[in-house]
Structure formats: C-alpha cells, structure tokens
Design a protein around this motif. Sequence first.
Motif, mmCIF file in Angstrom:
data_model
loop_
_atom_site.group_PDB
_atom_site.id
_atom_site.type_symbol
_atom_site.label_atom_id
_atom_site.label_comp_id
_atom_site.label_asym_id
_atom_site.label_seq_id
_atom_site.Cartn_x
_atom_site.Cartn_y
_atom_site.Cartn_z
ATOM 1 N N SER A 136 122.864 17.048 -19.370
ATOM 2 C CA SER A 136 124.008 16.345 -19.503
ATOM 3 C C SER A 136 123.976 15.158 -18.968
ATOM 4 N N SER A 137 124.745 13.983 -19.070
ATOM 5 C CA SER A 137 124.545 12.424 -18.758
ATOM 6 C C SER A 137 124.621 12.489 -17.136
ATOM 7 N N THR A 138 124.952 13.408 -16.361
ATOM 8 C CA THR A 138 125.155 13.154 -14.973
ATOM 9 C C THR A 138 124.160 14.339 -14.254
ATOM 10 N N ARG A 139 124.090 15.506 -14.986
ATOM 11 C CA ARG A 139 123.602 16.870 -14.209
ATOM 12 C C ARG A 139 122.148 16.645 -14.294
ATOM 13 N N GLY A 140 121.684 16.059 -15.266
ATOM 14 C CA GLY A 140 120.082 16.051 -15.473
ATOM 15 C C GLY A 140 119.473 17.304 -15.971
ATOM 16 N N PRO A 141 118.235 17.439 -16.333
ATOM 17 C CA PRO A 141 117.901 18.462 -16.860
ATOM 18 C C PRO A 141 117.884 19.600 -15.818
ATOM 19 N N VAL A 142 118.760 20.683 -16.165
ATOM 20 C CA VAL A 142 118.831 21.956 -15.249
ATOM 21 C C VAL A 142 118.138 23.195 -15.990
ATOM 22 N N ARG A 143 117.339 23.788 -15.385
ATOM 23 C CA ARG A 143 116.653 25.024 -16.189
ATOM 24 C C ARG A 143 117.484 26.172 -15.985
ATOM 25 N N VAL A 144 117.756 26.865 -17.111
ATOM 26 C CA VAL A 144 118.300 28.302 -17.204
ATOM 27 C C VAL A 144 117.252 29.090 -16.522
ATOM 28 N N ALA B 54 126.399 18.347 -4.154
ATOM 29 C CA ALA B 54 125.466 19.197 -3.664
ATOM 30 C C ALA B 54 125.099 20.380 -4.483
ATOM 31 N N ALA B 55 126.308 20.811 -5.425
ATOM 32 C CA ALA B 55 126.089 21.985 -6.505
ATOM 33 C C ALA B 55 124.996 21.336 -7.473
ATOM 34 N N THR B 56 125.157 20.284 -7.857
ATOM 35 C CA THR B 56 124.238 19.642 -8.925
ATOM 36 C C THR B 56 123.006 19.433 -8.436
ATOM 37 N N LEU B 57 122.742 18.888 -7.287
ATOM 38 C CA LEU B 57 121.506 18.622 -6.663
ATOM 39 C C LEU B 57 120.625 20.029 -6.451
ATOM 40 N N ALA B 58 121.748 21.169 -6.122
ATOM 41 C CA ALA B 58 120.843 22.560 -6.144
ATOM 42 C C ALA B 58 120.658 23.045 -7.632
ATOM 43 N N GLU B 59 121.484 22.962 -8.479
ATOM 44 C CA GLU B 59 121.187 23.275 -9.725
ATOM 45 C C GLU B 59 119.596 22.294 -10.278
ATOM 46 N N ARG B 60 119.757 21.310 -10.030
ATOM 47 C CA ARG B 60 118.383 20.374 -10.663
ATOM 48 C C ARG B 60 117.187 21.111 -9.981
ATOM 49 N N ALA B 61 117.309 21.347 -8.639
ATOM 50 C CA ALA B 61 116.060 21.994 -7.969
ATOM 51 C C ALA B 61 115.914 23.206 -8.266
#
Lengths: 285, 285
Positions: free
Chosen positions: B250-258, B127-134
Amino acid sequence: MSPRTEPAAAPITYVIEPYGGSIRRHNHALPLLYPDDLGITRGDGIFETFLVRGGRVANMQRHLERFGASASAMELPEPHLEKWREATLAAVEEWGEGEGKCTWTYTRGRASTGIASAWVTVEAIDAATLAERAHGVEVISLERTWQLPEEFPAKTINYAATMAALRYARARGAQDVIYVDAAGQVLEGSRSTVITAKGSKLRTPQAPGVMRGTTQQAIFAAADAAGWRCKAKAVDLDYLLGADSVWLVSSTRGPVRVTALNGTVLPEPDNAAQLREMMNAAVWA
Amino acid sequence: MSPRTEPAAAPITYVIEPYGGSIRRHNHALPLLYPDDLGITRGDGIFETFLVRGGRVANMQRHLERFGASASAMELPEPHLEKWREATLAAVEEWGEGEGKCTWTYTRGRASTGIASAWVTVEAIDAATLAERAHGVEVISLERTWQLPEEFPAKTINYAATMAALRYARARGAQDVIYVDAAGQVLEGSRSTVITAKGSKLRTPQAPGVMRGTTQQAIFAAADAAGWRCKAKAVDLDYLLGADSVWLVSSTRGPVRVTALNGTVLPEPDNAAQLREMMNAAVWA
C-alpha cells in the motif's frame, strides 16, 4: 457549496471524561477534537441518536443498552452509562421544552494519547427533516449490492455509503432511496425502516441483513394494541405501489410518508393523519 | 484499553482555509475540530495518504489528482490543490529528513456553518507498521460478503468495516486479513493490494470490485523493466500457499511479506530482500 447563512439554534454539548468522574459543558463556539482523533481519521467510533421533547428523552434505557452493546462490539472502553445519562439530562434540561435531536458520539479518541472522545449534543431538528415530516419524501429504489458483514456493528459512524445513496437519489430528483436486493425484494430506507399500510395490515420488509428497527418495533406494538394486524414479511416494489401508504420511520426522523416511488405518485390516504399520530405516539410510549 | 504511555514524535499539522487564500500551522496540542463536523458525525469526507522521506513526497501529482477526483465524486467544494501542495511542502520541510506518513483530510465541515475542514498532517510511521515491514504479518482469509456500490468513492474516511476485519483477525491470532469471495477467489488485503511472486512471475488478484492499487501499478511497472512477468489474474488461496512469497502493498505500509496464511507458515524465500528493495524503489521512482 457556499457557507450557510441562516442562523440555527446553537447546539448544546456536554463532554464525558471517558475514564469516569466528570462531565463538563463544552462551549459550542470552541473546537473540541484533535486532528488525530480516530473517529475522524478512521471513522472508528459509535453513535446513538434519539429525540428529546418537553424535557424528556424517548426510551433512554433502550438507547443506553444499545450504546453499551455497540461499544462492546467495537472493543471500545466500556462507557460509564450513568455519566452518559447524567450528561444527557443536563443537556436536555438546558435545551428546554422544544423538540430536539440528541446524539451520543463515542470515538476511540486520539492516536497520540489513546484516550477516547465522548460527548452528547442536543440540537435543533434540521429543516430538511421537518420538511420531510410535513410533506413526505419522493424516493427511488436502488439495488443494494453490498451487505454488511455480520460482525459489523449496527451503529457505527460509517455513513459514507448512505451519503452516496442520497447523492444518487438527488441526482434523480428524489430525496431518499429504498434499497432492494437483486431479486427485487424491498430491504429498507437509507436511514430508516419501511412500513406499509394496506387495509388493516401493517407490513415491514423481512429480508436477510435487514435489522429490525427499534422504532418499527415500538410502532408495531402500539399498532397491534390499536387493532392493526402487523407482520414482517417479504415484499416487492409492486406491493409498495399497491399499498394504501408507505412510510419511512427512524428514531429521529419519522414517520415520513413516501409521496412518490420511482416517479409514481403515492396519493395521501384518508387515514394518513391518524396513522402518523399513532406512530408518533408509539415512539414516546 | 488504557492510555498509551510511550512518547511519539509530535505530528505536524497545517490547516488549509477551504475557500482559498491561506494555510496556517496548527499547534498539535490544541483541538481543531468542532463536534458538529460532518467528517465525524457522518464520516463525510475524503483522505489521501502517502510517504514522505528525505524531505520528498512520493508522487505528489498523482495524489493531488486522485484527491481532486475523490472530492468531485463526493460533491465537496473543489479543493485548491495548489494550497494543498503548499501546505504539504511546508509540513514536510518542518518534518525534516526522516520517514513519515502524510495524510490529507478534507471533510464537509461543520453542520452549523457549512464550511469544509481541511488539513495536512505529517507524522511518524507507527510502530505496528515498522514491525510489519521488518517481520511480515500473519493473515487469515475472510469471505467478504459485502461489495462497495460503484458510486461509492474509493478513498473516503469510511474505515469501520476495516476495523471490524482487523478485530476479526486479532481474535484469531493474526494481524491482518485477505478477503476472498464466495467462490474462493482472492480479492485484496484489508488496507492493501496482494502481490505474489512465483518463479519469474508476479501476480495480483483480478476480481470484480477490486480496484487496481496505485502502488501495485508502480511496482509492476518497475518489475516489468527488471524482467519479471507481471499479470493481474484470478487466484485462489491454494495459489497463495504455493507461491514463493506473498506480499501486501500500500502507499504507506510498504511491502509487507505474509509470513503465515490461515495458520500455514510461508517461509521467507532467498529473493525476499531483493524483492523488497525493488518494490520500495518503485514507490519512489
């Protein structure tokens, strides 16, 4: 690498239910951990290790305190130290009189449940350690280009850098490394503290990022009382080569004499047996 | 910390018998690993992780090659890559069409048997990764005082330093860190590569000890073809603050904007959706 064929004394494992209330003996022939344990998928856990002998644990209270501090630094649930003590005493009683190594392992547990994994194992001292105690180790120096961040807890299960250093040593015909910094100051062994003896002086390297080992501290306390002059001080490789003897000490290995450094033989001094006995006694004082 | 209560899709695990010959499905409700596994007692193992989606694996061959190279660097028994592929395809088929994260774990195995432990798991993106992507992540910069030795393999299960960095970020109200060196040059994220967009330029930090990420390389290849001017170049924190957008990939996190750096908000640029889509597509190209 092929599977080992020589039999070893079966380890004894006790599991600690992390929310208190119970310990249980774990049959070593059965698996214990789930593939989503963060201790294995992330190296996210702590350990503590020490000797047992004659049914006794060396310095249990000191290890309990350090273990609690490591857990706190890692934000793991506070360990029920009385349960760890109880499990350790049960495992040691079952182990019997012989010398063994006790390891406490405490991981953040399964990703799918969030429940920590916690167990105590007592097992035989491995053959390599026994050989090192008896015959010493040949070491090479290795410049350590990395330094752990200050917020990095001392006793985590991060061991990969150590494994890499040992492979480096083996590839060069030695069995261990002594780290030095860029300026040539001696830091420490890969899994041990360096102690030198020269005349009536014992020295241990003082350098930024090198933690005082608990074993070294116990040895210096005993040595002071026995008339040695003990000091933590910056030393370089030439100092090691000119010492009467160089030792690697740790809570389960040691003392192990360095028999060669970067290919130069370090001959055994007359007082080697006396020093070894003093250091061994200090751990059990 | 209390146990998680929310249910998660059950991971699918396949075990690979390390001396060849068989793969088997492992019931996730049963333990798999023994307490003397060197993967857990020493962090002595490797992993590889990547996305699966629509029954497909992104870049399986590239991961197999890197996995084989990691095993060789760690002197683990040579993995039977065809068996890893077979186990992965079986796990992905069972997983189905949805997006998931696949992890290969390969440890030196049990101290008491010397037999390596090897398994493939496909599980839900957390869930944390999905939230970071969004929603992106707020990051703080952290000076990295340590640098991995060159002989240290890139993809080991040593994760404790990363965990410490993330705790450092959380304690300061952020979700991740970007490492900088003593001179203020940007290095990388704790588990990701930094990419910046400014005008028609994409940049990734070039600095000693920073490995080129495979995901970043795939993105630059796709971006070049789409007309971006891509370069690895030394950048500092001011450059990040002045960029149109800053991304962690990264290979699993996918582009995450800062979304914030050291407390300064980085507003979403008009081309954020377009950039995200381009980067996502590159991973699956």
